[in-house]
Enzyme design. Sequence first.
Site, short mmCIF file in Angstrom:
data_model
loop_
_atom_site.label_atom_id
_atom_site.label_comp_id
_atom_site.label_asym_id
_atom_site.label_seq_id
_atom_site.Cartn_x
_atom_site.Cartn_y
_atom_site.Cartn_z
N LYS A 1 0.87 -1.19 0.00
CA LYS A 1 0.00 0.00 0.00
C LYS A 1 0.91 1.25 0.00
O LYS A 1 1.87 1.32 0.78
CB LYS A 1 -0.89 -0.05 1.24
N CYS B 1 -2.85 7.95 -8.53
CA CYS B 1 -4.07 7.95 -7.71
C CYS B 1 -4.94 9.14 -8.14
O CYS B 1 -4.46 10.27 -8.18
CB CYS B 1 -3.70 8.07 -6.23
N LYS C 1 3.78 3.42 -12.16
CA LYS C 1 2.38 3.01 -12.27
C LYS C 1 1.57 4.16 -12.86
O LYS C 1 1.46 5.23 -12.26
CB LYS C 1 1.83 2.61 -10.90
C1 LIG Z 1 -9.64 0.67 -1.94
C2 LIG Z 1 -8.50 0.81 -2.89
C3 LIG Z 1 -7.31 1.41 -2.47
C4 LIG Z 1 -6.26 1.56 -3.35
N1 LIG Z 1 -5.08 2.11 -2.91
C5 LIG Z 1 -4.03 2.21 -3.76
C6 LIG Z 1 -2.78 2.70 -3.31
O1 LIG Z 1 -2.58 3.03 -2.14
N2 LIG Z 1 -1.78 2.81 -4.21
C7 LIG Z 1 -1.93 2.44 -5.53
O2 LIG Z 1 -0.97 2.53 -6.31
N3 LIG Z 1 -3.10 1.94 -5.97
C8 LIG Z 1 -4.13 1.82 -5.12
N4 LIG Z 1 -5.32 1.28 -5.58
C9 LIG Z 1 -5.44 0.90 -7.00
C10 LIG Z 1 -5.15 -0.59 -7.22
O3 LIG Z 1 -3.83 -0.93 -6.89
C11 LIG Z 1 -5.41 -0.97 -8.70
O4 LIG Z 1 -4.53 -0.24 -9.51
C12 LIG Z 1 -6.85 -0.71 -9.13
O5 LIG Z 1 -7.75 -0.94 -8.10
C13 LIG Z 1 -7.24 -1.56 -10.34
O6 LIG Z 1 -7.10 -2.94 -10.07
P1 LIG Z 1 -8.34 -3.88 -9.57
O7 LIG Z 1 -9.45 -3.73 -10.58
O8 LIG Z 1 -7.75 -5.25 -9.50
O9 LIG Z 1 -8.73 -3.37 -8.24
C14 LIG Z 1 -6.37 1.10 -4.69
C15 LIG Z 1 -7.56 0.49 -5.11
C16 LIG Z 1 -8.61 0.32 -4.23
C17 LIG Z 1 -9.87 -0.35 -4.71
#
Ligand SMILES: Cc1cc2nc3c(=O)[nH]c(=O)nc-3n(C[C@H](O)[C@H](O)[C@H](O)COP(=O)(O)O)c2cc1C
Length: 401
Positions: free
Chosen positions: A48, A141, A179
Amino acid sequence: MSVIPSLETPLGPFMLKNPFLLSSGPPTASSEQIGRAFRSGWAGAVIKTIRPDGMVIEDLSPRFAALKDRNGAMYGFENIELLSKRSVSYWTTEIAEIKRNFPEHLLVGSIMAAPDPDEWRDLAGEVASAGVDALEMNVSCPHGMPEQGAGAAIGQNPQMVRDLARAVCGSVDIPVIVKLTPNVTDIVPVAKAAQAGGADMISAINTIQCLSGIDIDSFEPLPTVAGYSTYGGYSGPATKPVGLRIVSQIASSVDLPVIGIGGVADFEDAVEYILAGASAVQVCTAVMWHGAGIVREMESGLREYLARKEMSSPGSLRGLALGKLKAHQELDRTRRVQPSLVSPSACTSCGRCVVACRDGGYHALSLHRGRLVIDASRCDGCSLCAHVCPEGAITMEQKAL
Ligand SMILES: Cc1cc2nc3c(=O)[nH]c(=O)nc-3n(C[C@H](O)[C@H](O)[C@H](O)COP(=O)(O)O)c2cc1C
């Protein structure tokens, strides 16, 4: 020929035991969660996002909204969550511990700082020297952080991506992943800027900026925090088409390993990303919904799929779909498809295809005494009927013009 496939996956200088990584988010918010996930079978995890202690993180409550189908299955997920609430020193201690317990797993430190190269350099140095295998720069983000000039505000500016990647890459001697955000008109200049800054790999996508819903009784946007809301980040299955498009565009334009993210929930999703040019995938939302144990089915499903396709490893699939993506004008216009009722017994005469074709197509279908009649002279071969049929009774057959 019978092939016994291996799931081993090269990713830049690393050899992963499979292509499945946890992405940065709630499932990697503590060393305990990461350890449990590694024991379940994940090949690696991105922590995270860690931020400098001076960057204050105050999370909202609630901070999620979910879009579900009639059966309650989630297809889209919004979050307005911020970065790790844990201090840099928590993470530097825990990183060393995780690496001691899981030396074979890939541990990536996700970092974010204000748009100041010195801040990025300092944080990168601290996290790298704690023992992570690689860093991931979160310049993507879409909520909370862009308002402070960070997150997607950086990822939407190719020059800043290049300069900050250069600062980080020049200050550590481990691989750096950048990213990227999907919230740009064209991902290619941003991916090229990351490469120009010295990035070793690219991961994409972070979440898509969204407004997932509005309560029609209270008129409050979701998720509602004491009556108000803000734009958030969309993830989960509904985002896979955007992720696949962006990953294929990056893989076609830069010569770096790409990690595919966005809506991966099973091995088939992962295979699609690999066919689109990804070397490995990251998963967040599916783990939040179903737990880290989903990796066991992903592993067995991928192994069986590779054996069926007589392929030795996930790497043999990489990019195989890229050559099949062409400009719209270059696609074949000498053929049409036409509907055919391949399994008449499956047709329940519900009439959905007839209505769809009448009001959204070419009025080529009708029902006569409960039997579907196709008027080939009116059919334009759009395929709407096959998509709306709830029984899968209609298939489209190729016809040369
Ligand atoms: C609740 C939540 C918190 C997230 N926090 C971060 C984060 O701290 N840093 C980051 O690079 N991406 C964060 N993401 C993005 C995820 O790493 C990912 O890029 C995004 O959710 C798409 O993938 P998924 O469809 O598998 O969730 C977060 C996603 C969610 C749903």
